[in-house]
Design an enzyme around this catalytic site. Structure first.
Site, PDB file in Angstrom:
ATOM      1  N   HIS A 101       4.203 134.092  41.788  1.00  0.00           N
ATOM      2  CA  HIS A 101       3.932 134.727  43.081  1.00  0.00           C
ATOM      3  C   HIS A 101       4.456 136.158  42.963  1.00  0.00           C
ATOM      4  O   HIS A 101       5.449 136.401  42.269  1.00  0.00           O
ATOM      5  CB  HIS A 101       4.714 134.103  44.234  1.00  0.00           C
ATOM      6  CG  HIS A 101       4.490 132.642  44.469  1.00  0.00           C
ATOM      7  ND1 HIS A 101       5.147 131.677  43.770  1.00  0.00           N
ATOM      8  CD2 HIS A 101       3.712 131.998  45.376  1.00  0.00           C
ATOM      9  CE1 HIS A 101       4.772 130.483  44.225  1.00  0.00           C
ATOM     10  NE2 HIS A 101       3.900 130.647  45.192  1.00  0.00           N
ATOM     11  N   ASP A 104       8.163 136.432  43.459  1.00  0.00           N
ATOM     12  CA  ASP A 104       9.034 135.816  42.443  1.00  0.00           C
ATOM     13  C   ASP A 104       9.538 136.882  41.483  1.00  0.00           C
ATOM     14  O   ASP A 104      10.558 136.705  40.819  1.00  0.00           O
ATOM     15  CB  ASP A 104       8.276 134.816  41.549  1.00  0.00           C
ATOM     16  CG  ASP A 104       7.639 133.689  42.317  1.00  0.00           C
ATOM     17  OD1 ASP A 104       8.063 133.429  43.446  1.00  0.00           O
ATOM     18  OD2 ASP A 104       6.704 133.071  41.757  1.00  0.00           O
TER      19      ASP A 104
HETATM   20  C1  XUL Z   1       4.000 124.434  47.248  1.00  0.00           C
HETATM   21  C2  XUL Z   1       3.265 124.750  46.026  1.00  0.00           C
HETATM   22  C3  XUL Z   1       3.227 126.176  45.639  1.00  0.00           C
HETATM   23  C4  XUL Z   1       1.951 126.610  44.994  1.00  0.00           C
HETATM   24  C5  XUL Z   1       1.902 128.092  44.721  1.00  0.00           C
HETATM   25  O1  XUL Z   1       3.950 123.103  47.611  1.00  0.00           O
HETATM   26  O2  XUL Z   1       2.792 123.882  45.338  1.00  0.00           O
HETATM   27  O3  XUL Z   1       4.307 126.401  44.792  1.00  0.00           O
HETATM   28  O4  XUL Z   1       1.752 125.964  43.794  1.00  0.00           O
HETATM   29  O5  XUL Z   1       2.058 128.843  45.877  1.00  0.00           O
END
Ligand code: XUL
Ligand code: CO
Length: 438
Positions: A101, A104
């Site tokens: 992300h 992150d």
């Molecule tokens: C949350 C989830 C996230 C996504 C990416 O449940 O799975 O980490 O994978 O935003």
């Protein structure tokens, strides 16, 4: 953790009998299964957030793990230290991809322009590490759920200013994904849903979500992004109801809004169980609709009703997963360990054990799924079970060459028909056990 990652010897395949806890027992990257080496069947990815950011905080307690990597948290020095640690770790384990992300990677500033400047700086640094190691980005995404402004969703917020912030983050995350050569781009609808229908315009929210996705596709294609966009279904948590509830719902949404040519699904095991489905069910629904793109490889705990994101150890589920993947002809994406060590497993060594466990579980799943295919009994049984649709009235139904009246006349001609053949579930389950443990 920093020193542990640097001193960790490369983790190698040593076979099931090894006593070395820092070795693979089943994941043998070069071993050829059904004509392809394991490393190609299993493009594993490290999730930046769980591996390098999550330190054990839960609803009831603060961090147990030290993820400072020798730098002060909240600084760019710390962001670089995470890059160093992450690349050292991936190289030691032979992991060839990562997922991220935006937030992150760097500490988020109050001003989005400053956050973006920091992202430019860290991505330059990541590129040097990627070039030196050959490690690639599997997918990028924008975190549209942590910042308080997203309390009512991002694309589905009631507030257009929030929608614009979401658009700005998606634009930047796409820029970053392209800059890092990322294969795909993901939307996880973290807060895209509702807490109560009493205050929610579901129709407008869903239309707006689709608009944000269309804008992302248009922008992505305009900057040369050729990969798939993914939606990652999840029924609830953090919201009471999330619009991407499960694979079938997400596919319906993508088709309704004309997004199905650009989007596929990223199926997460723990989200499947939260939706009341098996992991295999979600994979099958995605696959038969031509929408199985990638996998978040983790597992939940059936006794806990939330998204525990555990490293996968369940070989039975991994086998049925790999059966779906093999029948799908592989994935355009990979296997992202969207998983974290348990809160009491807070050391760097635990992190290495966790990835070894996950990679070995999927390697076993692959080996056993290939064995089930080679064994052939399941496939033969299913083919035989539906054989009636190959000839006669069954073939006419299957190919759409009949009418209700013709079928009614045919039914009358049968008199009292025999029962269909037994489904033989217990026999088939014993076949699976014999291949797994025989
Ligand atoms: C949350 C989830 C996230 C996504 C990416 O449940 O799975 O980490 O994978 O935003
Ligand atoms: Co996930």
């Amino acid at each position: 953790m920093k020193t542990f990652f640097e001193s960790l010897p490369p983790v190698r395949y040593e076979g099931p009998q090894t006593a070395n806890p820092l070795a693979f027992r089943f994941y043998d990257a070069d071993r050829v299964i059904l004509g392809k080496p394991m490393r190609e069947h299993l493009p594993f990815a490290m999730a930046w957030w769980h591996t390098l950011c999550a330190a054990g905080t839960d609803m009831f307690g603060r961090d147990t793990a030290d993820k400072s990597f020798g730098a002060e948290k909240g600084t760019m020095e710390h962001a670089r230290a995470k890059v160093d640690a992450g690349f050292a770790f991936m190289q030691k384990l032979g992991i060839r991809y990562f997922c991220f992300h935006d937030v992150d990677l760097v500490p988020e500033a109050d001003d989005i322009k400053e956050t973006n400047r920091r992202l430019d700086e860290i991505s330059d640094y990541m590129l040097t590490k990627m070039q030196a190691s050959g490690i690639r980005c599997l997918w990028g995404t924008a975190n549209l759920f942590s910042n308080p402004r997203y309390m009512n969703g991002a694309g589905t917020s009631n507030d257009p200013d929030v929608f614009c912030f979401a658009a700005a983050q998606v634009k930047k995350a796409l820029d970053l994904t392209v800059k890092l050569g990322g294969k795909h781009y993901l939307f996880w609808g973290g807060r895209e849903g509702y807490e109560t229908l009493l205050n929610t315009d579901v129709k407008l929210e869903q239309e707006n979500m689709a608009r944000l996705m269309h804008l992302a596709v248009d922008y992505g294609r305009s900057i040369g992004f050729a990969g798939d966009f993914y939606v990652e279904p999840k029924p609830k948590e953090p919201m009471k109801h999330q619009y991407d509830f499960d694979a079938a719902t997400a596919i319906g949404f993508l088709r309704q809004y004309g997004l199905d040519r650009d989007f596929k699904l990223n199926i997460e095991a723990n989200h499947a169980t939260l939706a009341g489905h098996t992991f295999q069910h979600e994979l099958r629904i995605a696959s038969i609709n031509g929408m199985l793109g990638s996998i978040d490889a983790n597992q939940g705990d059936l006794l806990l009703g939330w998204d525990t994101d555990e490293f996968p150890c369940n070989v039975y589920d991994a086998t049925l997963c790999m059966l779906e993947v093999l029948k799908n002809g592989g994935l355009t994406g990979g296997f992202n360990f969207d998983a974290k060590t348990r809160r009491p497993s807070y050391t760097a060594q635990d992190l290495a054990h966790a990835f070894i466990l996950g990679m070995d579980t999927y390697a076993l799943g692959l080996i056993k799924a290939a064995a089930l295919i080679e064994d052939g009994r399941l496939d033969r049984f299913v083919a035989q079970r539906y054989a009636g649709y190959q000839t006669g009235i069954g073939a006419r139904i299957r190919t759409g060459q009949t009418t209700l009246a013709e079928l009614a006349a045919y039914a009358e001609s049968l008199g009292a028909p025999a029962l269909p053949e037994s489904g033989r579930q217990e026999y088939l389950e014993s076949v699976v056990n014999s291949v797994l443990f025989g």
